[in-house]
Design an enzyme around this catalytic site. Structure first.
Site, PDB file in Angstrom:
ATOM      1  CG  MET A 113      41.649  41.081  40.096  1.00 43.03           C
ATOM      2  SD  MET A 113      41.109  39.346  40.088  1.00 43.03           S
ATOM      3  CE  MET A 113      42.463  38.585  40.968  1.00 43.03           C
ATOM      4  CG  ASN A 139      44.811  41.398  49.965  1.00 42.29           C
ATOM      5  OD1 ASN A 139      44.558  42.039  50.974  1.00 42.29           O
ATOM      6  ND2 ASN A 139      45.820  41.688  49.170  1.00 42.29           N
ATOM      7  CE1 TYR A 203      38.505  49.490  50.071  1.00 46.08           C
ATOM      8  CE2 TYR A 203      37.463  50.429  52.029  1.00 46.08           C
ATOM      9  CZ  TYR A 203      38.357  49.546  51.449  1.00 46.08           C
ATOM     10  OH  TYR A 203      39.094  48.721  52.258  1.00 46.08           O
ATOM     11  CB  ALA A 205      29.063  50.775  47.840  1.00 41.61           C
ATOM     12  CB  THR A 240      48.635  49.354  53.057  1.00 42.65           C
ATOM     13  OG1 THR A 240      47.439  50.143  53.050  1.00 42.65           O
ATOM     14  CG2 THR A 240      48.328  48.026  53.723  1.00 42.65           C
TER      15      THR A 240
END
Ligand SMILES: *[C@@H]1O[C@H](CO)[C@@H](O)[C@H](O)[C@H]1NC(C)=O
Length: 318
Positions: A113, A139, A203, A205, A240
């Site tokens: 990504m 996600n 993260y 931000a 998770t």
């Protein structure tokens, strides 16, 4: 005045209760049968669980998962089972399980990504193999550290690419298909995207950025009568592997189950809700303080951490 209050407050309560329950109870799994859905970051965690729920509901699922740097050019190919021996076996297992659970079809595309061309590639695959798209579930997140901000600006830049810019790129590429299907965009965010959280500065931000982009885009859709729903998901601490590995030792809170979380996200998406909070009690309720008692909320957030005695704070965990 007194009498007015006696009538007004209970009736307001009734209206709110009615709204609350009526908005929640109308989901039916058939709503997602036959829908063409992209789920990014689907090889583990909440993404994997969403894939399984969608499969049980009879949707077509197109999953994406990250590959290691050495597999970078794999993103040029589809990762069909059996065809792409280099792709992670984990993805194959998820696809296989989706087919067993009853997915109308299941396939995956692997790539990184960090590369905005990958977004176009995934969306082209949806066009080619499914002939369109009904739901785009964003996600995935890049790896970050858990600890005090370490001053690494390059890391923030890279994380913005993965956690934010790729969401923008995927949305832009998918929008023509979503307009045609009057579809939905689902953005998985976090409490850390609504209120400042310690130890996850980069993260947090990137998650705030998602709120800004997608909430503004929703306004423009309303102005232009574009019937594509945008559901921003504000999640608390979920069990998770990644979250538990990073935070279980310092968070004084039990993580919520990822499969239930995944189902709640899909319900919120199918009902075209504006925002989805899970769990409600540890996300929506504390956030009510944000506008009237921001410092109290900050304090409550900090008080959820078991702070270490060492001045360095929690060990950075990559
Ligand atoms: C928007 O799309 C949904 C799903 O197709 C549909 O149920 C709804 O009626 C549409 N709303 C408008 C205003 O067209």
């Amino acid at each position: 005045m007194g009498r007015l209050q006696k009538i007004l407050i209970p009736s307001l309560g009734l209206v709110l209760a009615f709204w609350f329950y009526s908005a929640r109870d109308t989901f039916k799994p058939e709503m997602l049968r036959g829908k063409r859905v992209i789920v990014t970051g689907a090889s583990t965690g909440i993404g994997e669980q969403m894939a399984y729920h969608l499969a049980r509901m009879g949707a077509h699922v197109l999953l994406t998962a990250r590959t290691g740097a050495r597999l970078r050019n794999v993103s040029e190919r589809m990762g069909f089972p059996g065809k792409d021996r280099a792709a992670e076996p984990r993805c194959l297992q998820v696809v296989q399980r989706c087919l067993e659970l009853g997915a109308a079809s299941a396939r995956f595309v692997s790539g990184t990504m960090e590369d905005t061309a990958f977004a176009q590639h995934v969306v082209r695959e949806a066009q080619a193999s499914l002939g369109g798209l009904d739901m785009l579930i964003l996600n995935h997140v890049g790896a970050s550290y858990f600890g005090f901000f370490d001053g690494d600006v390059e890391h923030v830049r890279k994380l913005l690419e993965i956690n934010f810019l790729s969401y923008v790129a995927m949305t832009t590429s998918a929008l023509p298909m979503l307009k045609e299907s009057e579809g939905s965009i689902v953005v998985v965010s976090s409490m850390a995207g609504k209120v400042g959280f310690p130890f996850t500065v980069p993260y947090s931000a990137t998650k705030f950025a998602l709120d800004g982009f997608f909430s503004s885009l929703r306004q423009e859709f309303a102005i232009q009568s574009i019937n594509v729903s945008i559901t921003l998901c504000i999640l608390g601490f979920i069990d998770t592997e990644r979250a538990v590995r990073a935070a279980a030792e310092v968070l004084l809170e039990r993580p919520a189950p990822r499969d239930e979380c995944a189902l709640e996200i899909l319900k919120g998406a199918a009902l075209r809700r504006r925002e989805l909070y899970y769990r409600y009690s540890s996300t929506r309720l504390p956030l009510l303080l944000r506008d009237c008692a921001a410092e109290l909320l900050d304090y409550l957030v900090r008080s959820r951490y078991r702070l270490p005695a060492t001045p360095g704070g929690p060990r950075p965990q990559h």
